[in-house]
Design a protein around this motif. Sequence first.
Motif, PDB file in Angstrom:
ATOM      1  N   ASP A 181      -6.392   6.791  -7.223  1.00 19.11           N
ATOM      2  CA  ASP A 181      -6.108   8.195  -6.539  1.00 19.11           C
ATOM      3  C   ASP A 181      -5.631   7.844  -4.960  1.00 19.11           C
ATOM      4  O   ASP A 181      -4.606   8.396  -4.527  1.00 19.11           O
ATOM      5  CB  ASP A 181      -7.239   9.014  -6.411  1.00 19.11           C
ATOM      6  N   SER A 182      -6.067   6.771  -4.485  1.00 18.63           N
ATOM      7  CA  SER A 182      -5.579   6.383  -3.289  1.00 18.63           C
ATOM      8  C   SER A 182      -4.540   5.295  -3.269  1.00 18.63           C
ATOM      9  O   SER A 182      -3.872   4.953  -2.243  1.00 18.63           O
ATOM     10  CB  SER A 182      -6.603   5.610  -2.594  1.00 18.63           C
ATOM     11  N   GLU A 183      -3.795   4.934  -4.531  1.00 17.27           N
ATOM     12  CA  GLU A 183      -2.924   4.051  -4.680  1.00 17.27           C
ATOM     13  C   GLU A 183      -1.274   4.611  -3.980  1.00 17.27           C
ATOM     14  O   GLU A 183      -1.041   5.688  -4.105  1.00 17.27           O
ATOM     15  CB  GLU A 183      -2.387   3.590  -5.952  1.00 17.27           C
ATOM     16  N   ASN A 226     -10.464   7.704   3.753  1.00 17.43           N
ATOM     17  CA  ASN A 226     -11.263   8.349   4.780  1.00 17.43           C
ATOM     18  C   ASN A 226     -11.808   7.864   6.033  1.00 17.43           C
ATOM     19  O   ASN A 226     -12.662   7.966   6.662  1.00 17.43           O
ATOM     20  CB  ASN A 226     -12.385   9.230   4.091  1.00 17.43           C
ATOM     21  N   LYS A 227     -11.018   6.750   6.099  1.00 19.39           N
ATOM     22  CA  LYS A 227     -11.395   5.775   7.364  1.00 19.39           C
ATOM     23  C   LYS A 227     -10.454   5.722   8.533  1.00 19.39           C
ATOM     24  O   LYS A 227     -10.511   5.038   9.439  1.00 19.39           O
ATOM     25  CB  LYS A 227     -11.869   4.400   6.684  1.00 19.39           C
ATOM     26  N   GLY A 228      -9.515   6.553   8.364  1.00 12.03           N
ATOM     27  CA  GLY A 228      -8.396   6.695   9.436  1.00 12.03           C
ATOM     28  C   GLY A 228      -7.034   6.055   8.900  1.00 12.03           C
ATOM     29  O   GLY A 228      -6.845   6.166   7.749  1.00 12.03           O
ATOM     30  N   ASP A 229      -6.149   5.832  10.072  1.00 16.17           N
ATOM     31  CA  ASP A 229      -4.836   5.662   9.755  1.00 16.17           C
ATOM     32  C   ASP A 229      -4.363   4.011   9.867  1.00 16.17           C
ATOM     33  O   ASP A 229      -4.953   3.464  10.747  1.00 16.17           O
ATOM     34  CB  ASP A 229      -4.013   6.330  10.813  1.00 16.17           C
ATOM     35  N   PHE A 230      -3.965   3.677   9.181  1.00 15.82           N
ATOM     36  CA  PHE A 230      -3.470   2.126   8.897  1.00 15.82           C
ATOM     37  C   PHE A 230      -2.039   1.796   8.583  1.00 15.82           C
ATOM     38  O   PHE A 230      -1.483   2.686   8.131  1.00 15.82           O
ATOM     39  CB  PHE A 230      -4.137   1.605   7.705  1.00 15.82           C
ATOM     40  N   ILE A 231      -1.855   0.738   9.411  1.00 16.33           N
ATOM     41  CA  ILE A 231      -0.113   0.290   8.993  1.00 16.33           C
ATOM     42  C   ILE A 231      -0.538  -1.106   8.360  1.00 16.33           C
ATOM     43  O   ILE A 231      -1.423  -1.847   8.546  1.00 16.33           O
ATOM     44  CB  ILE A 231       0.150   0.032  10.526  1.00 16.33           C
ATOM     45  N   TRP A 232       0.319  -1.330   7.369  1.00 22.44           N
ATOM     46  CA  TRP A 232       0.387  -2.312   6.625  1.00 22.44           C
ATOM     47  C   TRP A 232       1.751  -2.745   6.129  1.00 22.44           C
ATOM     48  O   TRP A 232       2.597  -2.010   6.421  1.00 22.44           O
ATOM     49  CB  TRP A 232      -0.545  -2.194   5.416  1.00 22.44           C
ATOM     50  N   GLY A 233       1.875  -4.111   5.854  1.00 21.75           N
ATOM     51  CA  GLY A 233       3.330  -4.661   5.507  1.00 21.75           C
ATOM     52  C   GLY A 233       3.364  -6.008   4.934  1.00 21.75           C
ATOM     53  O   GLY A 233       2.233  -6.549   4.777  1.00 21.75           O
ATOM     54  N   ALA A 234       4.408  -6.463   4.551  1.00 20.71           N
ATOM     55  CA  ALA A 234       4.821  -7.719   3.758  1.00 20.71           C
ATOM     56  C   ALA A 234       6.005  -8.053   4.077  1.00 20.71           C
ATOM     57  O   ALA A 234       7.000  -7.362   4.275  1.00 20.71           O
ATOM     58  CB  ALA A 234       4.579  -7.374   2.330  1.00 20.71           C
TER      59      ALA A 234
END
Length: 174
Positions: free
Chosen positions: A74-76, A98-106
């Motif tokens: 469900d989190s995908e 539910n642990k906050g906001d994240f930034i990710w990339g590639a």
Amino acid sequence: MSLSLIVCVLVSVFFWNDIFGYKTLEKAVQSTWKYPLQVVNVDQQNELVLSLDQTQYVFAAYEQKNGRYHYDTDSESGWTASSDVGPAFLVRAEPKNNKGDFIWGALYSDTPVHKFKIEYTNGETQEVESSNNTFIMRMPEAYQSEDEMMLMTTFTNVYALDEENNLIQAYNLN
């Protein structure tokens, strides 16, 4: 043997991993996909995983309980990038687990990325080591209460740097 015992045994056999989890994170991730996915980055502290299916990156949460892994479909969120000039650079900002906001990339490149540097609109910067030319980073506290729709406007630049701190590619939001 009673019918209820046979039913219990069959349910246990068919749903064992769904109920009790998988021995490895890779098996938990793969269990929901029909074709091979490669786990490319794991944030163990926040229980987040970034996987690659050919050209699409899939960012999701997982949970580890009693030494077993449970993958949260469900989190995908799945994203891909392309570019007409230089290697494609994918950057996303989103809440997760539910642990906050994240930034990710590639960075879609054969050139090895040593680290990523993120510049935010308030002047803060973060640096994170690369894992398979990808990164996952919890955003600074200043952005933890940001509306989900506005998260992509909280940073201005993301730089992919080599081992000597030379720029490989930049993702500019401006």
